[in-house]
Design a protein around this motif. Structure first.
Motif, PDB file in Angstrom:
ATOM      1  N   ARG A   1       8.873   4.222   3.232  1.00 45.69           N
ATOM      2  CA  ARG A   1       8.587   3.485   4.475  1.00 45.69           C
ATOM      3  C   ARG A   1       8.310   2.001   4.203  1.00 45.69           C
ATOM      4  O   ARG A   1       8.398   1.165   5.080  1.00 45.69           O
ATOM      5  CB  ARG A   1       7.385   4.103   5.217  1.00 45.69           C
ATOM      6  N   ALA A   2       7.956   1.681   2.933  1.00 41.56           N
ATOM      7  CA  ALA A   2       7.693   0.273   2.595  1.00 41.56           C
ATOM      8  C   ALA A   2       8.923  -0.573   2.897  1.00 41.56           C
ATOM      9  O   ALA A   2       8.820  -1.689   3.421  1.00 41.56           O
ATOM     10  CB  ALA A   2       7.317   0.158   1.115  1.00 41.56           C
ATOM     11  N   ALA A   3      10.107  -0.023   2.605  1.00 42.88           N
ATOM     12  CA  ALA A   3      11.350  -0.772   2.857  1.00 42.88           C
ATOM     13  C   ALA A   3      11.516  -1.009   4.353  1.00 42.88           C
ATOM     14  O   ALA A   3      11.960  -2.080   4.787  1.00 42.88           O
ATOM     15  CB  ALA A   3      12.537  -0.001   2.303  1.00 42.88           C
ATOM     16  N   ASP A   4      11.118  -0.017   5.173  1.00 39.97           N
ATOM     17  CA  ASP A   4      11.228  -0.187   6.627  1.00 39.97           C
ATOM     18  C   ASP A   4      10.294  -1.292   7.112  1.00 39.97           C
ATOM     19  O   ASP A   4      10.649  -2.100   7.962  1.00 39.97           O
ATOM     20  CB  ASP A   4      10.854   1.122   7.333  1.00 39.97           C
ATOM     21  N   ILE A   5       9.061  -1.288   6.554  1.00 39.88           N
ATOM     22  CA  ILE A   5       8.089  -2.298   6.989  1.00 39.88           C
ATOM     23  C   ILE A   5       8.621  -3.693   6.659  1.00 39.88           C
ATOM     24  O   ILE A   5       8.536  -4.618   7.474  1.00 39.88           O
ATOM     25  CB  ILE A   5       6.714  -2.030   6.330  1.00 39.88           C
ATOM     26  N   ARG A   6       9.214  -3.833   5.497  1.00 36.28           N
ATOM     27  CA  ARG A   6       9.744  -5.158   5.110  1.00 36.28           C
ATOM     28  C   ARG A   6      10.940  -5.532   5.991  1.00 36.28           C
ATOM     29  O   ARG A   6      11.128  -6.687   6.333  1.00 36.28           O
ATOM     30  CB  ARG A   6      10.147  -5.151   3.636  1.00 36.28           C
ATOM     31  N   ASP A   7      11.706  -4.547   6.360  1.00 34.59           N
ATOM     32  CA  ASP A   7      12.853  -4.794   7.241  1.00 34.59           C
ATOM     33  C   ASP A   7      12.372  -5.292   8.611  1.00 34.59           C
ATOM     34  O   ASP A   7      12.919  -6.248   9.170  1.00 34.59           O
ATOM     35  CB  ASP A   7      13.596  -3.453   7.403  1.00 34.59           C
ATOM     36  N   ILE A   8      11.327  -4.665   9.131  1.00 33.24           N
ATOM     37  CA  ILE A   8      10.795  -5.078  10.445  1.00 33.24           C
ATOM     38  C   ILE A   8      10.184  -6.469  10.324  1.00 33.24           C
ATOM     39  O   ILE A   8      10.318  -7.315  11.215  1.00 33.24           O
ATOM     40  CB  ILE A   8       9.716  -4.090  10.947  1.00 33.24           C
TER      41      ILE A   8
ATOM     42  N   LEU B   1       0.836  -1.209   0.000  1.00 37.69           N
ATOM     43  CA  LEU B   1       0.000   0.000   0.000  1.00 37.69           C
ATOM     44  C   LEU B   1       0.868   1.254   0.000  1.00 37.69           C
ATOM     45  O   LEU B   1       0.670   2.178  -0.786  1.00 37.69           O
ATOM     46  CB  LEU B   1      -0.862   0.025   1.265  1.00 37.69           C
ATOM     47  N   LEU B   2       1.865   1.258   0.895  1.00 38.78           N
ATOM     48  CA  LEU B   2       2.731   2.433   1.001  1.00 38.78           C
ATOM     49  C   LEU B   2       3.553   2.643  -0.267  1.00 38.78           C
ATOM     50  O   LEU B   2       3.730   3.767  -0.731  1.00 38.78           O
ATOM     51  CB  LEU B   2       3.684   2.287   2.189  1.00 38.78           C
ATOM     52  N   ALA B   3       4.052   1.525  -0.811  1.00 41.94           N
ATOM     53  CA  ALA B   3       4.930   1.628  -1.989  1.00 41.94           C
ATOM     54  C   ALA B   3       4.206   2.290  -3.165  1.00 41.94           C
ATOM     55  O   ALA B   3       4.839   2.879  -4.043  1.00 41.94           O
ATOM     56  CB  ALA B   3       5.440   0.250  -2.387  1.00 41.94           C
ATOM     57  N   GLN B   4       2.859   2.190  -3.173  1.00 39.08           N
ATOM     58  CA  GLN B   4       2.111   2.753  -4.307  1.00 39.08           C
ATOM     59  C   GLN B   4       1.833   4.253  -4.179  1.00 39.08           C
ATOM     60  O   GLN B   4       1.351   4.884  -5.110  1.00 39.08           O
ATOM     61  CB  GLN B   4       0.766   2.033  -4.445  1.00 39.08           C
ATOM     62  N   THR B   5       2.111   4.832  -2.997  1.00 41.05           N
ATOM     63  CA  THR B   5       1.774   6.250  -2.825  1.00 41.05           C
ATOM     64  C   THR B   5       2.744   7.132  -3.623  1.00 41.05           C
ATOM     65  O   THR B   5       3.883   6.754  -3.876  1.00 41.05           O
ATOM     66  CB  THR B   5       1.837   6.683  -1.335  1.00 41.05           C
ATOM     67  N   ALA B   6       2.252   8.319  -3.988  1.00 40.93           N
ATOM     68  CA  ALA B   6       3.049   9.200  -4.852  1.00 40.93           C
ATOM     69  C   ALA B   6       4.167   9.894  -4.066  1.00 40.93           C
ATOM     70  O   ALA B   6       5.215  10.214  -4.613  1.00 40.93           O
ATOM     71  CB  ALA B   6       2.136  10.238  -5.494  1.00 40.93           C
ATOM     72  N   ASP B   7       3.948  10.108  -2.771  1.00 38.85           N
ATOM     73  CA  ASP B   7       4.951  10.820  -1.965  1.00 38.85           C
ATOM     74  C   ASP B   7       6.142   9.896  -1.695  1.00 38.85           C
ATOM     75  O   ASP B   7       6.010   8.863  -1.038  1.00 38.85           O
ATOM     76  CB  ASP B   7       4.272  11.235  -0.633  1.00 38.85           C
ATOM     77  N   PRO B   8       7.344  10.273  -2.216  1.00 42.14           N
ATOM     78  CA  PRO B   8       8.499   9.376  -2.061  1.00 42.14           C
ATOM     79  C   PRO B   8       8.869   9.111  -0.606  1.00 42.14           C
ATOM     80  O   PRO B   8       9.355   8.031  -0.265  1.00 42.14           O
ATOM     81  CB  PRO B   8       9.629  10.125  -2.788  1.00 42.14           C
ATOM     82  N   LEU B   9       8.593  10.079   0.261  1.00 41.32           N
ATOM     83  CA  LEU B   9       8.927   9.893   1.679  1.00 41.32           C
ATOM     84  C   LEU B   9       8.088   8.782   2.296  1.00 41.32           C
ATOM     85  O   LEU B   9       8.571   7.957   3.069  1.00 41.32           O
ATOM     86  CB  LEU B   9       8.669  11.186   2.448  1.00 41.32           C
ATOM     87  N   ILE B  10       6.798   8.760   1.919  1.00 43.07           N
ATOM     88  CA  ILE B  10       5.912   7.715   2.451  1.00 43.07           C
ATOM     89  C   ILE B  10       6.223   6.381   1.765  1.00 43.07           C
ATOM     90  O   ILE B  10       6.301   5.338   2.422  1.00 43.07           O
ATOM     91  CB  ILE B  10       4.431   8.119   2.252  1.00 43.07           C
ATOM     92  N   ALA B  11       6.453   6.430   0.462  1.00 39.23           N
ATOM     93  CA  ALA B  11       6.741   5.191  -0.269  1.00 39.23           C
ATOM     94  C   ALA B  11       7.990   4.499   0.291  1.00 39.23           C
ATOM     95  O   ALA B  11       8.076   3.274   0.349  1.00 39.23           O
ATOM     96  CB  ALA B  11       6.912   5.484  -1.749  1.00 39.23           C
TER      97      ALA B  11
END
Ligand code: PEP
Ligand code: MG
Length: 577
Positions: free
Chosen positions: A130-137, A118-128
């Protein structure tokens, strides 16, 4: 101690001998299957809660360790700690366990992956990002759930012998070097980034050790002889005694060489050789160099989830210029791709990455990225002597494109009234044979050049610099490499333009006399190699070096060159200690 002793061999890339306890770095996880259970869910919920608790402890530990070392990356893990406590994800995971009867690891996989997508699809690069952080956790929780050891390189205890298949710059960015006794990897060689890191930090390292991850047991006493390229697990007492005495004499030599560290390198007949430093980290030492011959700017991109903006880069470049305290800084523009990947700039997979879209090719394709780096570099040039070096230049067209963009950025800064050094020298890395063969023409157009022998040798010999299967074909001392080096030096001398060497060969004490004999007066390397290289230079005359170079150029094979160098060293003229 349990079990028999084990001996493995590889390539010694950074000297010394060390003893320690092994840590096997396994960043990858087995596949998580979508397993369901039929028993009551409570034990699965309890396992999930335990993993939350353990992951939170790990993340707090990493934050503390990075903060203590003043590392910006601490913020990434502090943000991950907050994500870990996210109520919505927590409710979803508990629901997936209790209602869908997924095991805790499978529930974490499903829920975290959904949120990440969901996050990776957002247009804002800062929010997108965060997808890498979620996968890391997610991976962190799953490691706990599968009973696997944490794979955090930032939390290793002192005296660790780090064993890995390979180490990427993004892994090593988090290392606390003071805790690493030695490094052993299955891949890599003299010029891989693990080797460069180990040399810079003075950590003994043996690379290209086949089967190391299978053969070396975790948490076992291990001795690493990075002089001979041997690794011993559970070494016997007699061997330990031998290694300790070898370690003591190595340390004595190193201590004797140390007195040359802060001296000027001058041959016995008075020819000064400028010694540069290669930097690319936060703790680089510029005290013993005459100039900075290579500032690898990639490091700024390593432990970040989003691309550093112009201001962040500017601040970092200013820090280096200030640290250089009036010495010339050679800022190399971004050199990623090939073996260097960074999390904040995912790149498409290529079949032959070393022949692909790396370094200048990549930044010429991503103009905005290149522009922001050039703006930051030019702005920093107002604060101290600096020159800009473009990596992986294959033709003068490449150079002209890079130069045109740099001029465009200069005009932009002019319009904004932002100061920068107008006559900043623009130079090229010579590391692709096509430009090496045009060295005379290149010398006519560029302001300076620096030779990347690590890549030049890889491309001249057609041997991947990281592939241990072709390590014997990667011939740094091939007469072809030497001939190429002589021609480049002649071309730049004729044009009256500066040329230096900044590949690993420049810091190899076996090569130094030869390089001086070939005509080089500027050599740049990790600061850890300054003392030994300067000691070597102070031990021969220019005439002796020239004679050696002539003899080497007459050799037909690398073996003959190496034999010649060995004989020369055993005559005692090469190393003054
Ligand atoms: C080289 O290729 O010699 C060099 C100095 O650059 P890198 O090792 O970063 O590719
Ligand atoms: Mg290179």
């Amino acid at each position: 101690m349990d079990g028999a002793s084990i001996r493995l061999t590889g390539i010694a890339v950074s000297g010394g001998i060390a003893f320690g306890h092994t840590f096997l770095y396994h960043p990858e996880l087995p596949e998580i299957r979508c397993d369901r259970f039929e028993t009551p869910p409570e034990p699965h919920i309890a396992a999930y809660e335990h993993s939350l608790h353990a992951a939170a402890e790990q993340l707090s530990g990493i934050c503390r360790s990075l903060q203590a070392r003043g590392r910006d990356a601490a913020q990434i893990f502090a943000a991950q700690l907050e994500i870990l406590q996210d109520e919505e994800m927590d409710i979803c995971v508990r629901g997936a366990i209790a209602e869908e009867r997924l095991t805790a690891a499978a529930a974490v996989e499903q829920v975290y992956e959904q949120f990440a997508q969901l996050l990776a699809q957002t247009a804002d690069p800062l929010i997108a990002a965060r997808a890498a952080d979620i996968r890391d956790i997610k991976l962190r929780l799953q490691r706990v759930l599968l009973g696997l050891e944490s794979a955090d390189l930032s939390l290793l205890p002192p005296g660790t012998v780090l064993v890995a298949r390979d180490l990427f710059p993004s892994d090593t960015a988090l290392l606390d070097p003071s805790c690493i006794a030695a490094i052993v990897t299955e891949l890599g060689n003299q010029t891989s980034h693990t080797a460069i890191l180990a040399k810079g930090l003075g950590i003994p390292a043996v690379l290209a050790v086949r089967g190391a991850m299978e053969a070396i047991p975790p948490h076992t006493v291990c001795a690493v002889d990075a002089l001979s390229g041997e690794v011993f697990c559970r070494p016997e007492e007699a061997l330990c005694v031998h290694l300790r005495s070898k370690q003591a004499s190595f340390q004595e030599d190193a201590l004797r060489q140390q007195k040359y560290r802060y001296r000027q390198a001058v041959t016995t007949d008075g020819v000064p050789i400028e010694i540069g430093v290669n930097i690319g980290g936060q703790n680089d030492d510029l005290a013993s160099c005459d100039y900075c011959g290579l500032f690898r700017t990639e490091f700024l991109f390593l432990d970040r989830q989003i691309l550093p903006d112009e201001q962040t880069q500017f601040a970092e470049y200013c820090r280096v210029v200030e640290q250089a305290d009036g010495k010339l800084v050679t800022l190399r523009t971004l050199d990623i791709g090939g073996d260097k990947s960074v999390p904040c700039l995912p790149l498409p997979k290529e079949d032959n990455p070393f022949l692909g879209c790396r370094a200048l090719r990549l930044t010429l394709n991503r103009r905005e990225l290149f522009r922001s780096q050039l703006r930051a570099a030019l702005r920093a040039s107002a604060y101290g002597p600096m020159q800009i070096l473009y990596p992986m230049v294959g033709s003068l067209t490449d150079f002209r494109r890079a130069k045109a963009l740099t001029r465009e950025v200069m005009r932009e800064l002019d319009t904004e009234g932002v100061p920068y050094r107008r006559d900043i020298p623009l130079g090229i890395m010579i590391e692709i044979p096509s430009i090496a063969l045009l060295a005379d023409m290149a010398a006519d157009e560029v302001d300076f050049a620096s030779i990347g022998t690590n890549d030049l040798c890889q491309y001249l010999c057609a041997a991947d610099r990281l592939n241990p299967a072709v390590a014997e074909y990667y011939e740094t001392f091939s007469p072809a490499v030497l001939r190429c080096l002589r021609e480049i030096c002649r071309a730049f001398d004729r044009a009256g333009k500066p040329v230096s060497i900044c590949g690993e060969m420049a810091g190899d004490t076996r090569a130094v006399k030869l390089l001086v004999g070939l005509g080089y007066r500027r050599l740049s390397m990790s600061s850890g190699q300054h003392a030994a290289v300067k000691a070597a230079i102070c031990g021969f005359s220019l005439e002796e070096a020239r004679v050696l170079a002539e003899k080497a150029l007459a050799c037909r094979t690398q073996e003959e060159v190496l034999r010649l160098l060995d004989e020369d060293r055993s005559c005692g003229s090469a190393l003054l200690v």
